[in-house]
Design a protein around this motif. Structure first.
Motif, PDB file in Angstrom:
ATOM      1  N   LEU A  91       0.970  -1.411   0.089  1.00  0.00           N
ATOM      2  CA  LEU A  91      -0.027  -0.002   0.013  1.00  0.00           C
ATOM      3  C   LEU A  91       1.035   1.433  -0.113  1.00  0.00           C
ATOM      4  O   LEU A  91       1.818   1.349   0.785  1.00  0.00           O
ATOM      5  CB  LEU A  91      -0.889  -0.030   1.280  1.00  0.00           C
ATOM      6  CG  LEU A  91      -2.035   1.224   1.256  1.00  0.00           C
ATOM      7  CD1 LEU A  91      -2.808   0.966   0.288  1.00  0.00           C
ATOM      8  CD2 LEU A  91      -2.746   1.109   2.825  1.00  0.00           C
ATOM      9  N   ASN A  92       0.578   2.232  -0.782  1.00  0.00           N
ATOM     10  CA  ASN A  92       1.370   3.435  -0.923  1.00  0.00           C
ATOM     11  C   ASN A  92       0.192   4.413  -1.606  1.00  0.00           C
ATOM     12  O   ASN A  92      -0.913   4.083  -1.791  1.00  0.00           O
ATOM     13  CB  ASN A  92       2.838   3.644  -1.651  1.00  0.00           C
ATOM     14  CG  ASN A  92       2.415   3.131  -3.037  1.00  0.00           C
ATOM     15  OD1 ASN A  92       1.396   3.279  -3.722  1.00  0.00           O
ATOM     16  ND2 ASN A  92       3.278   2.480  -3.695  1.00  0.00           N
ATOM     17  N   LEU A  93       0.515   5.579  -1.656  1.00  0.00           N
ATOM     18  CA  LEU A  93      -0.447   6.440  -2.016  1.00  0.00           C
ATOM     19  C   LEU A  93      -0.876   6.137  -3.533  1.00  0.00           C
ATOM     20  O   LEU A  93      -1.926   6.516  -3.980  1.00  0.00           O
ATOM     21  CB  LEU A  93       0.232   7.991  -2.064  1.00  0.00           C
ATOM     22  CG  LEU A  93       0.211   8.692  -0.590  1.00  0.00           C
ATOM     23  CD1 LEU A  93       0.986  10.016  -0.413  1.00  0.00           C
ATOM     24  CD2 LEU A  93      -1.295   8.807  -0.060  1.00  0.00           C
ATOM     25  N   ASP A  94       0.014   6.143  -4.354  1.00  0.00           N
ATOM     26  CA  ASP A  94      -0.276   5.692  -5.793  1.00  0.00           C
ATOM     27  C   ASP A  94      -1.422   4.623  -5.893  1.00  0.00           C
ATOM     28  O   ASP A  94      -2.255   4.640  -6.591  1.00  0.00           O
ATOM     29  CB  ASP A  94       0.933   5.293  -6.770  1.00  0.00           C
ATOM     30  CG  ASP A  94       1.931   6.254  -6.829  1.00  0.00           C
ATOM     31  OD1 ASP A  94       1.643   7.367  -6.827  1.00  0.00           O
ATOM     32  OD2 ASP A  94       2.947   5.915  -6.839  1.00  0.00           O
ATOM     33  N   VAL A  95      -1.377   3.663  -4.859  1.00  0.00           N
ATOM     34  CA  VAL A  95      -2.434   2.522  -4.788  1.00  0.00           C
ATOM     35  C   VAL A  95      -3.701   3.194  -4.484  1.00  0.00           C
ATOM     36  O   VAL A  95      -4.801   3.153  -4.814  1.00  0.00           O
ATOM     37  CB  VAL A  95      -2.032   1.629  -3.978  1.00  0.00           C
ATOM     38  CG1 VAL A  95      -3.265   0.412  -3.834  1.00  0.00           C
ATOM     39  CG2 VAL A  95      -0.820   0.539  -4.387  1.00  0.00           C
ATOM     40  N   ILE A  96      -3.715   4.011  -3.242  1.00  0.00           N
ATOM     41  CA  ILE A  96      -4.781   4.624  -2.913  1.00  0.00           C
ATOM     42  C   ILE A  96      -5.621   5.500  -3.913  1.00  0.00           C
ATOM     43  O   ILE A  96      -6.738   5.295  -4.042  1.00  0.00           O
ATOM     44  CB  ILE A  96      -4.472   5.506  -1.507  1.00  0.00           C
ATOM     45  CG1 ILE A  96      -4.086   4.447  -0.556  1.00  0.00           C
ATOM     46  CG2 ILE A  96      -5.830   6.105  -1.149  1.00  0.00           C
ATOM     47  CD1 ILE A  96      -3.655   4.991   0.884  1.00  0.00           C
ATOM     48  N   MET A  97      -4.861   6.249  -4.575  1.00  0.00           N
ATOM     49  CA  MET A  97      -5.235   7.273  -5.751  1.00  0.00           C
ATOM     50  C   MET A  97      -5.727   6.250  -6.901  1.00  0.00           C
ATOM     51  O   MET A  97      -6.766   6.893  -7.444  1.00  0.00           O
ATOM     52  CB  MET A  97      -4.021   8.258  -6.177  1.00  0.00           C
ATOM     53  CG  MET A  97      -3.727   8.944  -5.159  1.00  0.00           C
ATOM     54  SD  MET A  97      -2.328  10.161  -5.643  1.00  0.00           S
ATOM     55  CE  MET A  97      -2.522  10.481  -7.240  1.00  0.00           C
TER      56      MET A  97
END
Length: 107
Positions: A91-97
């Motif tokens: 999980l990282n910000l790219d995945v969340i976005m």
């Protein structure tokens, strides 16, 4: 190893809700090395057997645990043993976005 992936923010939130509970994490930890049945886990963790069984079913539904029913010579004669499924969550910000918002959130 199971890689957990999600397509929507609500799916990810459900996982965090499940794993955000200390007792559920303890149940997952209790079955990480050896398979056990609900009463064993309940006694080990100091929780009620029904609560341990609920948590085990929730973990199984998400794919984080596997259950196998077996017969025993002692009561209860049918026991469901659980073992944790090794998993990985990236999980990282790219995945969340990249996750889709629910229809309720988008209007």
């Amino acid at each position: 190893m199971l890689t957990l992936s999600f397509s929507t923010l609500p799916e990810l939130a459900r996982l965090f809700s499940l794993l955000g509970n200390e007792q559920r994490l303890a149940v997952l930890g209790a079955i990480s090395a050896d398979e056990k049945y609900a009463r064993e886990i309940a006694e080990e963790l100091g929780v009620s057997r029904p609560l341990a069984a609920i948590y085990l079913r929730q973990l199984e539904k998400l794919g984080l645990a596997e259950g196998t029913s077996r017969t025993s010579d002692e009561p209860p004669y049918l026991r469901r043993y659980y073992r944790a499924v090794p998993f990985e969550l990236m999980l990282n910000l790219d995945v969340i976005m990249s996750l889709e918002r629910s229809k309720d959130e988008t209007g």
